[in-house]
Design an enzyme around this catalytic site. Structure first.
Site, PDB file in Angstrom:
ATOM      1  N   HIS A 138      -5.154  19.039  14.871  1.00  0.00           N
ATOM      2  CA  HIS A 138      -5.867  20.117  14.167  1.00  0.00           C
ATOM      3  C   HIS A 138      -7.225  19.618  13.705  1.00  0.00           C
ATOM      4  O   HIS A 138      -7.406  18.418  13.452  1.00  0.00           O
ATOM      5  CB  HIS A 138      -5.052  20.651  12.995  1.00  0.00           C
ATOM      6  CG  HIS A 138      -4.895  19.683  11.844  1.00  0.00           C
ATOM      7  ND1 HIS A 138      -5.807  19.595  10.813  1.00  0.00           N
ATOM      8  CD2 HIS A 138      -3.936  18.758  11.583  1.00  0.00           C
ATOM      9  CE1 HIS A 138      -5.399  18.667   9.961  1.00  0.00           C
ATOM     10  NE2 HIS A 138      -4.273  18.138  10.395  1.00  0.00           N
ATOM     11  N   ASP A 144      -9.019  21.535  11.268  1.00  0.00           N
ATOM     12  CA  ASP A 144      -9.355  22.042   9.939  1.00  0.00           C
ATOM     13  C   ASP A 144      -9.074  20.934   8.931  1.00  0.00           C
ATOM     14  O   ASP A 144      -8.398  19.944   9.246  1.00  0.00           O
ATOM     15  CB  ASP A 144      -8.557  23.310   9.607  1.00  0.00           C
ATOM     16  CG  ASP A 144      -7.060  23.079   9.596  1.00  0.00           C
ATOM     17  OD1 ASP A 144      -6.558  22.391  10.521  1.00  0.00           O
ATOM     18  OD2 ASP A 144      -6.374  23.572   8.676  1.00  0.00           O
ATOM     19  N   ASP A 204      -7.522  12.849   8.877  1.00  0.00           N
ATOM     20  CA  ASP A 204      -6.620  14.015   8.912  1.00  0.00           C
ATOM     21  C   ASP A 204      -7.384  15.240   9.347  1.00  0.00           C
ATOM     22  O   ASP A 204      -7.840  16.005   8.530  1.00  0.00           O
ATOM     23  CB  ASP A 204      -5.992  14.188   7.526  1.00  0.00           C
ATOM     24  CG  ASP A 204      -4.996  15.324   7.451  1.00  0.00           C
ATOM     25  OD1 ASP A 204      -4.590  15.840   8.494  1.00  0.00           O
ATOM     26  OD2 ASP A 204      -4.639  15.709   6.321  1.00  0.00           O
ATOM     27  N   GLU A 221      -3.954  24.229  10.086  1.00  0.00           N
ATOM     28  CA  GLU A 221      -2.850  23.347   9.722  1.00  0.00           C
ATOM     29  C   GLU A 221      -2.741  23.141   8.216  1.00  0.00           C
ATOM     30  O   GLU A 221      -1.641  23.140   7.649  1.00  0.00           O
ATOM     31  CB  GLU A 221      -3.018  21.986  10.420  1.00  0.00           C
ATOM     32  CG  GLU A 221      -1.755  21.126  10.434  1.00  0.00           C
ATOM     33  CD  GLU A 221      -1.530  20.309   9.180  1.00  0.00           C
ATOM     34  OE1 GLU A 221      -0.385  19.878   8.936  1.00  0.00           O
ATOM     35  OE2 GLU A 221      -2.500  20.079   8.400  1.00  0.00           O
ATOM     36  N   GLU A 222      -3.886  22.975   7.567  1.00  0.00           N
ATOM     37  CA  GLU A 222      -3.863  22.620   6.142  1.00  0.00           C
ATOM     38  C   GLU A 222      -3.385  23.757   5.254  1.00  0.00           C
ATOM     39  O   GLU A 222      -3.131  23.554   4.062  1.00  0.00           O
ATOM     40  CB  GLU A 222      -5.247  22.155   5.683  1.00  0.00           C
ATOM     41  CG  GLU A 222      -5.757  20.889   6.388  1.00  0.00           C
ATOM     42  CD  GLU A 222      -4.913  19.647   6.105  1.00  0.00           C
ATOM     43  OE1 GLU A 222      -3.921  19.744   5.360  1.00  0.00           O
ATOM     44  OE2 GLU A 222      -5.259  18.575   6.635  1.00  0.00           O
ATOM     45  N   ASP A 252      -0.767  13.377  13.829  1.00  0.00           N
ATOM     46  CA  ASP A 252      -1.268  13.893  12.550  1.00  0.00           C
ATOM     47  C   ASP A 252      -0.510  13.227  11.401  1.00  0.00           C
ATOM     48  O   ASP A 252       0.142  13.889  10.599  1.00  0.00           O
ATOM     49  CB  ASP A 252      -1.072  15.418  12.523  1.00  0.00           C
ATOM     50  CG  ASP A 252      -1.686  16.051  11.294  1.00  0.00           C
ATOM     51  OD1 ASP A 252      -2.556  15.419  10.671  1.00  0.00           O
ATOM     52  OD2 ASP A 252      -1.282  17.174  10.944  1.00  0.00           O
ATOM     53  N   HIS A 301     -10.598  36.502 -26.305  1.00  0.00           N
ATOM     54  CA  HIS A 301     -11.140  35.460 -27.172  1.00  0.00           C
ATOM     55  C   HIS A 301      -9.971  34.889 -27.989  1.00  0.00           C
ATOM     56  O   HIS A 301      -9.257  35.634 -28.659  1.00  0.00           O
ATOM     57  CB  HIS A 301     -12.189  36.095 -28.085  1.00  0.00           C
ATOM     58  CG  HIS A 301     -12.930  35.132 -28.947  1.00  0.00           C
ATOM     59  ND1 HIS A 301     -12.330  34.260 -29.807  1.00  0.00           N
ATOM     60  CD2 HIS A 301     -14.257  34.918 -29.085  1.00  0.00           C
ATOM     61  CE1 HIS A 301     -13.254  33.548 -30.446  1.00  0.00           C
ATOM     62  NE2 HIS A 301     -14.426  33.927 -30.007  1.00  0.00           N
ATOM     63  N   THR A 361     -13.069  29.077 -25.443  1.00  0.00           N
ATOM     64  CA  THR A 361     -12.017  29.555 -26.338  1.00  0.00           C
ATOM     65  C   THR A 361     -11.469  30.867 -25.801  1.00  0.00           C
ATOM     66  O   THR A 361     -11.728  31.933 -26.326  1.00  0.00           O
ATOM     67  CB  THR A 361     -12.565  29.740 -27.754  1.00  0.00           C
ATOM     68  OG1 THR A 361     -13.765  30.502 -27.673  1.00  0.00           O
ATOM     69  CG2 THR A 361     -12.883  28.401 -28.377  1.00  0.00           C
ATOM     70  N   ARG A 383       9.063  19.602  -1.447  1.00  0.00           N
ATOM     71  CA  ARG A 383       9.180  19.037  -0.100  1.00  0.00           C
ATOM     72  C   ARG A 383      10.617  19.179   0.402  1.00  0.00           C
ATOM     73  O   ARG A 383      11.560  18.899  -0.346  1.00  0.00           O
ATOM     74  CB  ARG A 383       8.764  17.564  -0.118  1.00  0.00           C
ATOM     75  CG  ARG A 383       7.286  17.360  -0.360  1.00  0.00           C
ATOM     76  CD  ARG A 383       6.448  17.755   0.850  1.00  0.00           C
ATOM     77  NE  ARG A 383       5.083  18.079   0.439  1.00  0.00           N
ATOM     78  CZ  ARG A 383       4.110  18.399   1.290  1.00  0.00           C
ATOM     79  NH1 ARG A 383       4.330  18.423   2.597  1.00  0.00           N
ATOM     80  NH2 ARG A 383       2.913  18.698   0.838  1.00  0.00           N
ATOM     81  N   HIS A 394      -6.081  14.068   1.979  1.00  0.00           N
ATOM     82  CA  HIS A 394      -6.038  15.121   0.952  1.00  0.00           C
ATOM     83  C   HIS A 394      -6.633  14.675  -0.378  1.00  0.00           C
ATOM     84  O   HIS A 394      -6.598  15.431  -1.344  1.00  0.00           O
ATOM     85  CB  HIS A 394      -4.612  15.641   0.692  1.00  0.00           C
ATOM     86  CG  HIS A 394      -4.036  16.391   1.852  1.00  0.00           C
ATOM     87  ND1 HIS A 394      -3.172  17.445   1.697  1.00  0.00           N
ATOM     88  CD2 HIS A 394      -4.207  16.252   3.186  1.00  0.00           C
ATOM     89  CE1 HIS A 394      -2.833  17.907   2.893  1.00  0.00           C
ATOM     90  NE2 HIS A 394      -3.446  17.196   3.814  1.00  0.00           N
TER      91      HIS A 394
END
Lengths: 496, 496
Positions: A118, A120, A151, A185-186, A214, A246, A348, A361, A463
């Site tokens: 990839h 990207d 990557d 891919e990312e 990869d 606020h 604030t 994962r 990354h």
């Protein structure tokens, strides 16, 4: 040759002889073209092909076109495959980057490999803490710093250069080589699954093996990767007031979405790393004795790992536990919160709508659909206990399965041989904590065997800030791919 | 007059007579100059004088110069007071915006009022959810939308226009008028305290009363404000790995700073709004019966308040509880986290260093120094229990005290009279949940009496998206200030 293969005496010997000769010339060719390879990488890194940022979509399209053009100029049969559009959160439709497919050679007597990569990249801004401009490849002591360098732009280029080297020396490719290069891919390879499914009986029909580069080594020892974790990425959005308020004027009267969000996020994982979502760990395949032994033998220096990432203490203190929790147990990471105040300085504000991003994962034998249900049910039950008037919405935006290969397969034996030839060492057989969702898709859809053959260094900083690819890994990696194509050609057709 | 005051007969009668006449003319003058006032506000709002963003500092300097120039052209004695530099987190020094002081009239027989205001603003970006460009004042149905329109540019301009109206009609100002206009209010009035202290015996020596219009009404009924909450603003920074990490590759092996930070933030406040930091509530002055009765009489529609902010349920369900928790009890707000992933989309990152921003509103009799110690000690003790290898750093970056005035003071009686004249109604006597730290400083340093006289609407959206000032409040507010100057002139010197 092609017309009458049975009459050839000792085909293995012939190939082997020719190969030995070719290899030396090819290596010399690669060594003498290093600077061109670095320039090619500089050229690719300069394109901010960040697939997660919709504003960079024109750059991403340009990147795909650039990759396609390179392959065209090499004489490949190249297509830019339209994979449709993606729907943005606001309902708008945005064209996905086309997928580049290419083919070099179509000799039915040869194996056909398909290289996946990839082009990207992850987001990167100088002010995130990069020492150099992330989109200006910068060589510091032989390390090439730039977003996407490791990557996955350098590995893709290394494959291209491997084919190019054969061509430049007028050597026949030992196998037919196909490419599938994507640009999403990312962010979860949006549209690629459907494209693979659609071309299963055309582009992929004559593919014998799929090669993915990869990923990275675990140490300075070259590695072959036989497993990856999957990834379930969640958005948890808590919405309250109709606009930001606020904090002085309204603080104390409203139940703040940020307090609710922090409260539910804190129930995901214990300080010691235990996932608190009921049921998540039930599906996880138990660690076998054989795995335990394999892990024991892997070259992995915990102290070096700690010093590389800059921590004094890891979640676990022994090698097997660390490797197991890196590769074959699930984990939860909270990436950040969108909608709250995230700039330097003070503000604030009571943010009206805040969205946490977290991911889990996946490992064998977890099922993303089940994980989605477990996480969603759990967070809603935790949220309900708060009796908040705010609303919670949980969505799973990525659901990628894990992948696991057989390390005894001829494809891996060929990999071990190529590593031995180029680096004069045995390979580490490792898994990958990260996710390469496409591996699982290739396996499920095409039924082909897959190998992951990394050339990235163990400290490339994927990354993160200051991602790099070393010249050494880039150039020797190109040689590895050259050698590997030849090793694959020697796999007996009957063993496929 | 000035040379021989004792011989004047019935001075009160004279002033009163002249006043009645002046008022009608002044009101006509204001009404016929509405469009100019709106254009002046448009001009000021167009300057992105965001004091929290160091990149906008040149705009902020330009804003101060613009305010000074306006006062100079009106013939005021104007100074741009250098208040030094601020130190940025990276150690760099950055010039603070100068404070504008101005003086109109120095008749020692008259009272001298000092109007305080600020012309810096909170951050604002179109993509935060503004319906209009926040720096392009946009009139929609009589509401003037723009960052800083209500907080505090229109009120400052209204005071300027009040003085200008007297001048335009060749009427003598009934009191001497001074201005103090700063440019760091939104980030804690850096440098202003020292400037006030330094000029206590010069610029401030002849000031009788200080007027602040940096607040808003509670309902459609005009209000006088007699108290504000203070603010302790904290940064809690958790630092782990030396750089951001890929959550797939490293997740499960490192103890993530974000998990630690979420864990300690979750111990600040309960789902029902109870502050969990030990000791914080001990210092809070108890709610008296008299306060309870006052709150009962205030015009405040809970249902309207809920619908204004767009929630179905507040922290408390009855008027007195809501007002009390808005004005005179402390509260914790978590504003956001710096260093984590906060953009749209997905990023599979383990942030290496994350900094939570949260604040605790201060009420009598809390002490910021004590609060700082309580918060810091508590967070460190909570963090220690996690046994994390990451490091925690807690800093208090703003420590502003609350302020409270006597509503029976002649200054407030004058305010009630002015409100009655302009709006033909009684004033609500209210407090302010937000912080105007300078009120407390003026009180402590100069010993002068202070009044807060708001003209902002109750729904102006300070610090949030789509901040606005209505034309009605802007123009009628200008008349209120004109009337008030005259009412103040009638306060007997002996009662000062």
């Amino acid at each position: 040759q092609q017309m009458n293969p049975p009459v050839m005496p000792s085909i293995l010997l012939v190939i082997s002889t020719v190969h030995a000769f070719q290899y030396t010339e090819l290596v010399q060719y690669v060594d003498s073209h290093q600077e061109e390879y670095v320039e090619a990488l500089r050229d690719w890194v300069a394109i901010e092909s960040d697939s997660s940022n919709v504003l960079k979509r024109p750059d991403l399209h340009r990147m795909m076109e650039k990759a396609a053009q390179k392959l065209r100029l090499m004489g490949g049969t190249v297509e830019l495959v339209d994979i449709g559009e993606q729907e943005l959160p606001d309902g708008q439709m945005l064209a996905l980057p086309k997928v580049v497919t290419a083919q070099f050679g179509n000799d039915s007597n040869k194996h056909t490999v398909c290289v996946y990569g990839h082009v990207d990249v992850q987001p990167a801004k100088k002010e995130d803490g990069w020492a150099t401009d992330p989109y200006n490849l910068t060589d510091i002591n032989g390390n090439l710093y730039g977003r996407g360098a490791s990557d996955n732009k350098a590995p893709v280029l290394a494959w291209i250069h491997a084919v190019e080297a054969y061509q430049a020396l007028n050597m026949e490719l030992p196998v037919n080589v196909k490419f599938v290069i994507e640009g999403m891919e990312e962010t979860g390879s949006n549209g690629l699954d459907a494209m693979i499914l659609a071309q299963r009986d055309t582009f992929f029909s004559d593919v014998d093996y799929i090669i993915i580069s990869d990923c990275g080594w675990l140490s300075t020892r070259p590695a072959l990767t036989y497993g990856t974790r999957g990834n379930c990425y969640f958005f948890a959005e808590v919405e309250g007031p109709k606009q930001d308020l606020h904090s002085g004027v309204y603080g104390g009267t409203v139940i703040e979405p940020m307090t609710d969000l922090i409260g539910i996020l804190d129930t995901l994982i214990s300080p010691s790393g235990k996932i608190l979502i009921p049921g998540i760990r039930d599906a996880v395949a138990p660690l076998s004795d054989e795995e335990w032994r394999m892990y024991q033998d892997i070259q992995f220096d915990i102290d070096h790992y700690k010093s590389k990432i800059g921590v004094n203490q890891l979640m676990y203190s022994n090698k097997v536990d660390v490797l197991a929790h890196m590769w074959r147990y699930p984990t939860v990471t909270i990436h950040g919160i969108e909608g709250a105040f995230s700039d330097p300085g003070t503000k604030t504000v009571i943010p009206a709508k805040v969205t946490a991003k977290f991911s889990i994962r996946q490992v064998p034998n977890m099922d993303p659909a089940m994980v989605k249900k477990q996480v969603t049910d759990y967070l809603h039950s935790v949220f309900a206990k708060r009796k908040s008037p705010n609303t919670l919405k949980v969505t799973m935006v990525i659901g990628a399965k894990p992948w696991l290969a057989d390390t005894q397969h001829p494809l891996y034996e060929a990999g071990k041989a190529a590593v031995k030839r180029v680096f004069d060492t045995d390979s580490d057989l490792i898994r990958e904590g990260g996710t390469i969702p496409i591996a699982r898709t290739f396996q499920d859809v095409t039924g082909k065997s897959i190998i992951m053959m990394p050339i990235g260094g163990f400290d490339d900083g994927l990354h993160s800030q200051n991602e790099k690819m070393s010249r050494y890994n880039y150039i020797e990696g190109t040689k590895l791919f050259i050698a590997y194509l030849n090793e694959v050609s020697q796999i007996r057709k009957t063993t496929v």
